[in-house]
Design an enzyme around this catalytic site. Structure first.
Site, PDB file in Angstrom:
ATOM      1  N   SER A   1       4.906 -38.068  52.079  1.00  0.00           N
ATOM      2  CA  SER A   1       3.778 -37.373  51.538  1.00  0.00           C
ATOM      3  C   SER A   1       2.696 -38.143  51.184  1.00  0.00           C
ATOM      4  CB  SER A   1       4.585 -36.146  50.445  1.00  0.00           C
ATOM      5  OG  SER A   1       3.416 -35.275  50.363  1.00  0.00           O
TER       6      SER A   1
HETATM    7  C1  LIG Z   1      -0.630 -35.353  54.058  1.00  0.00           C
HETATM    8  S1  LIG Z   1       0.733 -34.467  53.262  1.00  0.00           S
HETATM    9  C2  LIG Z   1      -0.095 -33.029  52.589  1.00  0.00           C
HETATM   10  C3  LIG Z   1      -1.089 -33.160  51.743  1.00  0.00           C
HETATM   11  C4  LIG Z   1      -1.283 -31.854  50.896  1.00  0.00           C
HETATM   12  N1  LIG Z   1      -2.030 -31.001  51.782  1.00  0.00           N
HETATM   13  C5  LIG Z   1      -2.039 -32.061  49.564  1.00  0.00           C
HETATM   14  O1  LIG Z   1      -3.026 -31.636  49.397  1.00  0.00           O
HETATM   15  O2  LIG Z   1      -1.553 -32.889  48.580  1.00  0.00           O
HETATM   16  C6  LIG Z   1       1.714 -33.892  54.670  1.00  0.00           C
HETATM   17  C7  LIG Z   1       2.753 -32.940  54.213  1.00  0.00           C
HETATM   18  O3  LIG Z   1       3.382 -32.511  55.304  1.00  0.00           O
HETATM   19  C8  LIG Z   1       4.847 -32.318  55.033  1.00  0.00           C
HETATM   20  N2  LIG Z   1       5.560 -31.753  56.211  1.00  0.00           N
HETATM   21  C9  LIG Z   1       6.107 -32.698  57.076  1.00  0.00           C
HETATM   22  N3  LIG Z   1       6.735 -31.922  57.981  1.00  0.00           N
HETATM   23  C10 LIG Z   1       6.754 -30.579  57.494  1.00  0.00           C
HETATM   24  C11 LIG Z   1       7.364 -29.438  58.091  1.00  0.00           C
HETATM   25  N4  LIG Z   1       7.933 -29.312  59.052  1.00  0.00           N
HETATM   26  N5  LIG Z   1       7.021 -28.388  57.443  1.00  0.00           N
HETATM   27  C12 LIG Z   1       5.916 -28.216  56.261  1.00  0.00           C
HETATM   28  N6  LIG Z   1       5.273 -29.360  55.993  1.00  0.00           N
HETATM   29  C13 LIG Z   1       5.751 -30.573  56.454  1.00  0.00           C
HETATM   30  C14 LIG Z   1       5.231 -33.363  54.292  1.00  0.00           C
HETATM   31  O4  LIG Z   1       6.279 -33.097  53.480  1.00  0.00           O
HETATM   32  C15 LIG Z   1       3.908 -33.788  53.464  1.00  0.00           C
HETATM   33  O5  LIG Z   1       4.124 -33.416  52.216  1.00  0.00           O
END
Ligand SMILES: C[S@@+](CC[C@H](N)C(=O)[O-])C[C@H]1O[C@@H](n2cnc3c(N)ncnc32)[C@H](O)[C@@H]1O
Length: 371
Positions: A84
Site C-alpha cells: 500500500s
Molecule cells: C496506491 S494504494 C491506494 C492509495 C489510497 N487511495 C490512499 O489515498 O492512500 C492501492 C491500494 O489498493 C489496495 N488493493 C489491492 N488489491 C485490492 C483489492 N482486490 N480490492 C481492494 N483494494 C485493493 C491495496 O491494498 C492498496 O491499499
C-alpha cells in the site's frame, strides 16, 4: 496557522504548479500527516528504511508532492514488497478532476489505502456520499480510525474491490487507485447511466494507463488520460502479492536481433497495444544482462539489455507465441499510425467482457481487442 497547515498550503502550491485545481481547499484542509504516520524508502540494494512521526524530516516529507510507500508485506520467499502507498497528491488531484465530481455524487473508491483520498472526497462531497474498500483489513481499520479522528465518516469495508459494493449501489463514480488487468463488468452494473469509472487498466506490468469510462446503457466507453500513470496491481488476497517472474530455459529458442530497447516503459503505448496479440498477462524480469518476458502458455523472449557496437541486441524466443515479434509488430503499426499518444486512444467495454481499444473514435475502424 499551524505548521502542518503551512506545509499543506505548500503542497497545494506544488500541485497547482500544474494548473489551478478545485481540490485546493481539500488539499489545504486535510492533514496528510495523519494518514501517513510512517513511510518506507527503498535503497538500491533492495532494503527499506522506515521514517516515522518521531523522525526528523517526516512531516516535511509527507507534505511534498510525492508518492509514499506506507505498507510492506513479506513474500513466502522472504522479500519485503509494497502492498500500500499514499498516491502522489498531484496525480490524485488529476484523477479527481477527471472524475468531474459534483455535489450530491455518490463515489466508490477501490483501494482505501491510508484513507487520505477518501478524506479528500469526504471533505468535498460529505462523508455520506463516499464509500471505499480495500482488500487489507488492517489498512481499512487504520483508515477508519484516522478519518473518525478528523470527524469524517465515509463508509469503509475490507473486501475485494473487483466486486464493487453492490449493497451501496448505484454510484455516480467509481475510482480505482490500484491497477486491474480488466474492467470488471460488476462495476458497470453499479454505476448509473451517464456515470463514470476511472481505472488504471494494465493487462500486464506497465502495459496500459488510466482510462475514464462513461456508463452507457450497453457499454462503458471513454478515453485514456493524456499522461501515463502507474498504480500498484490489484491483489486477490490480504497478503503479499505473488510476483510473476519469468521461469524459462533461455538456452533454447530461436535467435534474432533487434534495435528496440526491451524495457517496457521505454515504449509504453506499443507495449500496451502488443497485449492484444499476447495470450494473457506477461511476466517481466531480468536474468543477468537480459530482459526476459514470459506468458503462462510457455511462451518467452529474452533480449540483451545492452546493444552491441552496431546498435543491435540479441533476441531469443520460444513457446507457442513469439512475444518479442508481437511487440515489434505493435511498434511498427504504431509508427505507421504516426505514433499516437494516449490522448488518441480510447476503450469500449461490453457485458461479454470484450475490451476494444480504439484510435481516435470507437468507429474509426482502427482498433485492438485485448485478450
Ligand atoms: C496506491 S494504494 C491506494 C492509495 C489510497 N487511495 C490512499 O489515498 O492512500 C492501492 C491500494 O489498493 C489496495 N488493493 C489491492 N488489491 C485490492 C483489492 N482486490 N480490492 C481492494 N483494494 C485493493 C491495496 O491494498 C492498496 O491499499
Amino acid at each position: 496557522m499551524t505548521a502542518w497547515q503551512q506545509l499543506a498550503r505548500g503542497l497545494a502550491d506544488e500541485v497547482e504548479a500544474d494548473g489551478a485545481t478545485a481540490w485546493r481547499d481539500a488539499l489545504e484542509s486535510v492533514p496528510r500527516h495523519v494518514f501517513v504516520p510512517r513511510f518506507y524508502v527503498q535503497h538500491a540494494d533492495g532494503g527499506w528504511t522506515e521514517t516515522t512521526s518521531r523522525d526528523d524530516g517526516w512531516m516535511t516529507a509527507v507534505y511534498r508532492d510525492r508518492p509514499l510507500v506506507t505498507e510492506l508485506a513479506t513474500t513466502p520467499e522472504g522479500h519485503r514488497v509494497t502492498v500500500s502507498s499514499s498516491t502522489k497528491p498531484g496525480l490524485m488531484v488529476r484523477m479527481l478532476e477527471a472524475l468531474d465530481l459534483h455535489a450530491g455524487h455518490r463515489v466508490l473508491e477501490i483501494g482505501t489505502g491510508t484513507g487520505y483520498n477518501a478524506a479528500l472526497l469526504a471533505h468535498r462531497l460529505g462523508s455520506e456520499q463516499v464509500f471505499s474498500v480495500d482488500i487489507g483489513a488492517s489498512l481499512v481499520n487504520a483508515a477508519r480510525a484516522r478519518l473518525t479522528g478528523l470527524g469524517l465518516a465515509p463508509t469503509l469495508a475490507a473486501t475485494h474491490g473487483a466486486d464493487g459494493w453492490p449493497q451501496h449501489a448505484p454510484f455516480d463514480r467509481i475510482i480505482a487507485t490500484c491497477s486491474l488487468p480488466q474492467v470488471p463488468w460488476a462495476w458497470a452494473e453499479q454505476v448509473s447511466e451517464g456515470g463514470r469509472v476511472l481505472v488504471d487498466l494494465k493487462p500486464s506490468v506497465h502495459a496500459g494507463n488510466l482510462v475514464s469510462l462513461t456508463r452507457h446503457a450497453d457499454r462503458l466507453e471513454g478515453r485514456f488520460l493524456p499522461r501515463w500513470a502507474g498504480f500498484m496491481a490489484i491483489r486477490d488476497e490480504d497478503s503479499a502479492p505473488e510476483t510473476l517472474v519469468p521461469a524459462v530455459d533461455l538456452d533454447e529458442g530461436t535467435r534474432s536481433a533487434t534495435r528496440l530497447d526491451p524495457l517496457p516503459w521505454s515504449s509504453l503505448v506499443p507495449w500496451f497495444l502488443a497485449q492484444a496479440a499476447l495470450p494473457g498477462e506477461v511476466a517481466f524480469g531480468y536474468r543477468g544482462d537480459k530482459a526476459v518476458f514470459s506468458t503462462n502458455d510457455g511462451s518467452w523472449a529474452s533480449i540483451g539489455l545492452k546493444p552491441d557496437d552496431t546498435g543491435e541486441r540479441e533476441v531469443r524466443q520460444g513457446g507457442p507465441v513469439r512475444i518479442w515479434d508481437a511487440f515489434e509488430a505493435a511498434q511498427r503499426t504504431w509508427d505507421e499510425l504516426g505514433r499516437p499518444n494516449w490522448d488518441r486512444l480510447g476503450l469500449t467495454v461490453t457485458p461479454d467482457g470484450r475490451h476494444r481499444v480504439w484510435l481516435d473514435a470507437p468507429a474509426s475502424g482502427i482498433g485492438w481487442d485485448l485478450r
